[in-house]
Design a protein around this motif. Structure first.
Motif, short mmCIF file in Angstrom:
data_model
loop_
_atom_site.label_atom_id
_atom_site.label_comp_id
_atom_site.label_asym_id
_atom_site.label_seq_id
_atom_site.Cartn_x
_atom_site.Cartn_y
_atom_site.Cartn_z
N PHE A 103 0.83 -1.29 -0.17
CA PHE A 103 -0.01 -0.09 0.09
C PHE A 103 1.05 1.23 -0.17
N PHE A 104 1.94 1.34 0.98
CA PHE A 104 2.72 2.30 0.85
C PHE A 104 3.35 2.67 -0.62
N LEU A 105 3.85 1.75 -1.18
CA LEU A 105 4.71 1.80 -2.42
C LEU A 105 3.67 2.25 -3.56
N VAL A 106 2.55 1.78 -3.52
CA VAL A 106 1.63 1.97 -4.52
C VAL A 106 0.99 3.58 -4.41
N MET A 107 0.97 4.03 -2.99
CA MET A 107 0.71 5.31 -2.90
C MET A 107 1.44 6.52 -3.36
N ILE A 108 2.80 6.16 -3.30
CA ILE A 108 3.90 7.09 -3.93
C ILE A 108 3.39 7.83 -5.24
#
Length: 241
Positions: A103-108
């Motif tokens: 989720f964190f990586l996709v939200m970048i």
């Protein structure tokens, strides 16, 4: 004595980093707390530290807070955090860590895509985000920068982002701390250790304001991306160990 000196030093660094980008204190400080006090004490100590850290951010940027966004987030998050703190994690821990890391990586790129199209998260969205993030905050040691994309998607930057996210998160951590206390997981000696550690984090947070005031909005946005990338990769690494 040397152990406390280490905790205070790392706490100051963690407070400064968290005060600049709005998150990261737990990622930096928790491993040291586990090493010095053990994992059983580290979690409730970190809960006290989180309260103090968020309070420092609020007082440092008091005039910049979006109180309606913080209230919407807290209304959903307070009962969810209490429920999460009383709930045993049904899924394997590495499954949750993997999901959060992705989720964190996709939200970048996701956050930048939304910003480019002027798409913002309204108060209803903040309420829903509070429910989800509040529950996760209750059942795991830390959700890291999970609230970063929510408050950033509301259109907040720099001091307004840091203080508003802190105000919303403070309500969640109070709910979590009260639940710990109700179940006897926050005795006086643990609370004192948390207060001592939290004092160094607060000092770093107040120093961070001087840094944030000198940052451009673009630089601040890049720092948020770096924090989400590091946190996402760290969670994926932990899940795959």
């Amino acid at each position: 004595m040397l152990s406390y000196a280490l905790v205070l030093f790392v706490g100051f660094i963690a407070g400064t980093v968290s005060g600049v980008v709005g998150t990261g204190a737990t990622v930096i400080l928790l491993p040291v707390l586990v090493m010095v006090f053990g994992p059983r004490e580290a979690v409730p100590i970190m809960a006290v530290v989180a309260l103090m850290s968020n309070f420092a951010k609020i007082t440092a940027w008091w005039r910049h807070i979006d109180w309606r966004a913080a209230a919407a987030y807290a209304l959903g998050g307070i009962p969810a955090a209490a429920l999460g703190a009383r709930t045993l994690l049904a899924l394997p821990e590495n499954t949750v860590e993997t999901a959060l890391g992705v989720f964190f990586l996709v939200m970048i790129p996701g956050r930048r895509w939304l910003a480019a199209r002027n798409v913002t998260l309204g108060y209803g969205g903040m309420f829903a985000a509070g429910i989800v993030i509040g529950f996760l905050t209750g059942i795991v040691v830390s959700t890291g920068p999970l609230s970063v994309p929510a408050f950033a998607a509301h259109g907040l930057v720099k001091g307004a982002f840091i203080a508003t996210e802190a105000a919303g998160s403070l309500a969640l951590y109070i709910s979590k701390a009260l639940t710990f206390q109700a179940f006897g997981a926050l005795p006086t000696d643990i609370a004192i250790k948390g207060l001592i550690t939290g004092s160094s984090v607060m000092a770093g947070t107040y120093l961070a304001r001087l840094i944030v005031e000198r940052l451009s909005v673009a630089t601040f946005q890049y720092l948020l991306d770096i924090v989400m990338a590091v946190s996402g990769l760290a969670l994926l690494w932990q899940a795959l160990r």
